[in-house]
Design a protein around this motif. Structure first.
Motif, short mmCIF file in Angstrom:
data_model
loop_
_atom_site.label_atom_id
_atom_site.label_comp_id
_atom_site.label_asym_id
_atom_site.label_seq_id
_atom_site.Cartn_x
_atom_site.Cartn_y
_atom_site.Cartn_z
N ASP A 32 0.84 -1.20 0.00
CA ASP A 32 0.00 0.00 0.00
C ASP A 32 0.88 1.25 0.00
O ASP A 32 1.96 1.25 0.58
CB ASP A 32 -0.86 0.04 1.27
CG ASP A 32 -1.80 -1.14 1.37
OD1 ASP A 32 -2.91 -1.05 0.86
OD2 ASP A 32 -1.40 -2.18 1.94
N GLY A 138 -6.28 9.35 -8.73
CA GLY A 138 -5.83 7.99 -8.38
C GLY A 138 -6.97 7.02 -8.66
O GLY A 138 -7.20 6.04 -7.94
N ALA A 162 -6.40 9.30 -13.93
CA ALA A 162 -5.33 8.33 -13.67
C ALA A 162 -4.28 8.47 -14.78
O ALA A 162 -4.45 9.30 -15.69
CB ALA A 162 -5.89 6.91 -13.61
N GLY A 163 -3.23 7.65 -14.69
CA GLY A 163 -2.07 7.90 -15.55
C GLY A 163 -1.89 6.96 -16.72
O GLY A 163 -0.77 6.83 -17.24
N LYS A 184 -1.21 12.35 -17.50
CA LYS A 184 0.13 12.43 -18.11
C LYS A 184 0.07 13.12 -19.47
O LYS A 184 1.09 13.42 -20.06
CB LYS A 184 0.74 11.03 -18.24
CG LYS A 184 1.09 10.46 -16.87
CD LYS A 184 1.73 9.10 -16.93
CE LYS A 184 2.04 8.60 -15.53
NZ LYS A 184 2.26 7.16 -15.50
N ILE A 211 -2.32 18.18 -9.86
CA ILE A 211 -3.62 17.63 -10.31
C ILE A 211 -4.71 18.21 -9.41
O ILE A 211 -5.75 18.69 -9.88
CB ILE A 211 -3.61 16.08 -10.22
CG1 ILE A 211 -2.60 15.49 -11.21
CG2 ILE A 211 -5.02 15.51 -10.46
CD1 ILE A 211 -2.39 13.99 -11.08
N LEU A 307 3.80 1.89 -6.72
CA LEU A 307 4.05 3.33 -6.55
C LEU A 307 4.21 4.02 -7.91
O LEU A 307 3.95 5.20 -8.05
CB LEU A 307 5.29 3.56 -5.70
CG LEU A 307 5.17 3.16 -4.22
CD1 LEU A 307 6.51 3.27 -3.52
CD2 LEU A 307 4.13 4.01 -3.49
P1 NDP Z 1 -3.37 2.75 -5.52
O1 NDP Z 1 -3.90 1.38 -5.75
O2 NDP Z 1 -4.13 3.92 -6.06
O3 NDP Z 1 -1.86 2.77 -6.06
C1 NDP Z 1 -1.17 3.93 -6.17
C2 NDP Z 1 -1.45 4.65 -7.53
O4 NDP Z 1 -1.05 6.01 -7.41
C3 NDP Z 1 -0.61 4.11 -8.66
O5 NDP Z 1 -1.19 2.98 -9.28
C4 NDP Z 1 -0.51 5.31 -9.61
O6 NDP Z 1 -1.53 5.22 -10.62
C5 NDP Z 1 -0.82 6.52 -8.72
N1 NDP Z 1 0.31 7.46 -8.68
C6 NDP Z 1 1.61 7.18 -8.38
N2 NDP Z 1 2.35 8.31 -8.45
C7 NDP Z 1 1.48 9.31 -8.80
C8 NDP Z 1 1.65 10.71 -9.04
N3 NDP Z 1 2.85 11.33 -8.92
N4 NDP Z 1 0.56 11.43 -9.38
C9 NDP Z 1 -0.65 10.85 -9.52
N5 NDP Z 1 -0.86 9.52 -9.30
C10 NDP Z 1 0.19 8.77 -8.95
O7 NDP Z 1 -3.26 3.00 -3.97
P2 NDP Z 1 -4.47 3.02 -2.91
O8 NDP Z 1 -5.76 3.04 -3.61
O9 NDP Z 1 -4.20 1.96 -1.91
O10 NDP Z 1 -4.26 4.43 -2.19
C11 NDP Z 1 -4.65 5.62 -2.85
C12 NDP Z 1 -4.34 6.81 -1.96
O11 NDP Z 1 -5.10 6.72 -0.75
C13 NDP Z 1 -2.88 6.89 -1.53
O12 NDP Z 1 -2.48 8.24 -1.51
C14 NDP Z 1 -2.89 6.34 -0.11
O13 NDP Z 1 -1.82 6.81 0.66
C15 NDP Z 1 -4.24 6.85 0.36
N6 NDP Z 1 -4.84 6.12 1.47
C16 NDP Z 1 -5.26 6.86 2.55
C17 NDP Z 1 -5.89 6.28 3.58
C18 NDP Z 1 -6.39 7.15 4.69
O14 NDP Z 1 -6.81 6.63 5.74
N7 NDP Z 1 -6.36 8.46 4.53
C19 NDP Z 1 -6.11 4.82 3.64
C20 NDP Z 1 -5.69 4.12 2.43
C21 NDP Z 1 -5.07 4.77 1.39
P3 NDP Z 1 -1.46 6.09 -11.99
O15 NDP Z 1 -1.22 5.11 -13.08
O16 NDP Z 1 -2.82 6.71 -12.05
O17 NDP Z 1 -0.35 7.09 -11.86
#
Ligand code: NDP
Length: 319
Positions: A32, A138, A162-163, A184, A211, A307
């Protein structure tokens, strides 16, 4: 020389009879984004934190009998003893609830922490109403795709960001999102204005940075923003504050409500999210996807890939 897993199992299993009441073996591990955000807090040589689905493979415990499936925050390791669990309550072992024929791994995703995050973080903070326009960043990840589907269930118009175009195709063709924007590609602001001509009412923010500044600049009066994560800055050097476009003017003039949250706020209501998400899955209203990496040894690769956007839906490891 590296000790074989088999030998480790025998040694731990023997020790187990002296010191512990059960021995569990990991079946699925979760990777995660929060692991990256919290990495600087971790002690060197400590186990990398994280949830896993495990099976009790040896037991003298009435509470955790042989062959029971459990979920626990045991971290990135294959074997865990009851003694370790007793020493550290944060490992928080729980017996898996029965969710009939669905895969056990869903407890790490749509029926677990990311599922609760989507459910509470969106419904409690954005309070969406039918007919409103919702933007999710995301959008193809574990939390984001789930939020977009809840927004559709609630009768909203949903725009996912998303990207990757393949992710966009999945969101629109299979999950029913109304529009997709690939961040992107150029012209994010222009494309958003085209898809949301009357402005944005709710924004579920998983990524932060530019974004999010762009989305905030197109919000409607009294819009609501749920700040779930800021993955775009998880690698940032916080000794120098990372910069983003100024948004305060939009926040004031549009009287926005912007609220961050941590999902544990709703720990005492976890069962509500679990039951509702399960019901939506059984009714065919909520779909899920997992990106599964095979082999414990590939866990770092899977983590980095997630990530960098390598996952669609929930990223997990099958041990
Ligand atoms: P994801 O399954 O969404 O995986 C991470 C995704 O982030 C990647 O697949 C990528 O997709 C995208 N990403 C990576 N770098 C960037 C960037 N620079 N700009 C934009 N998008 C990017 O993860 P989760 O669904 O598990 O988590 C999503 C978010 O929720 C995270 O920020 C996480 O920390 C947060 N979270 C918060 C919680 C809370 O309690 N507040 C609990 C759980 C999660 P792409 O191809 O679109 O770039």
């Amino acid at each position: 020389m590296e000790m074989s897993l088999q030998l480790k199992k025998i040694l731990i299993s023997n020790a187990f009879f002296l010191i512990a009441e059960f021995l569990s073996e990991a079946i699925y591990l979760s990777v995660d984004p929060y692991m990256r955000a919290y990495e600087h807090l971790r002690q060197l040589e400590s186990v990398f934190n994280g949830s896993q689905i495990a099976k009790i493979i040896d037991s003298r415990s009435k509470q955790y009998p042989l062959d029971t499936y459990v979920i626990g925050d045991f971290g990135w390791r294959s074997l865990t003893t009851g003694e370790e669990e007793a020493k550290d309550p944060e490992l928080s072992i729980r017996i898996l609830p029965d969710f009939a024929k669905l895969p056990l791994s869903l407890r790490l995703g749509v029926l677990g922490m990311p599922g609760s995050t989507a459910y509470f973080g969106f419904l409690e903070i954005c309070e969406p109403k039918a007919g409103e326009t919702v933007v999710v960043s995301g959008a193809a990840g574990a939390v984001g795709n789930h939020v977009g589907q809840i927004a559709k269930i609630k009768g909203c118009t949903v725009i996912g960001i998303a990207g990757d175009d393949e992710k966009g195709k999945w969101l629109v063709d299979e999950l029913g999102f109304d529009h997709f924007i690939n961040y992107k590609k150029p012209y994010l602001a222009k494309t958003l204005a085209q898809y949301a001509p009357s402005g944005v009412d709710c924004y579920f923010d998983n990524v932060g940075g530019e974004i999010s500044s762009t989305v905030l600049s197109q919000m409607n009066l009294f819009g609501r923003v749920s700040v779930c994560g800021s993955i775009s800055s998880y690698n940032a050097d916080y000794s120098h504050l990372p910069k983003a476009t100024i948004t305060q003017g939009f926040i004031v003039m549009k009287q926005l409500k912007i609220e961050g949250f941590v999902v544990h706020r709703w720990d005492n209501r976890q069962n509500e999210a679990f039951q509702q998400n399960l019901q939506w899955i059984n009714e065919g209203k909520l779909k899920y996807k997992e990106t599964v990496t095979e082999g414990f040894e590939n866990i770092f690769k899977a983590f980095i890939s997630m990530l960098q956007g390598g996952n669609i839906g929930k990223a997990i490891i099958k041990v």
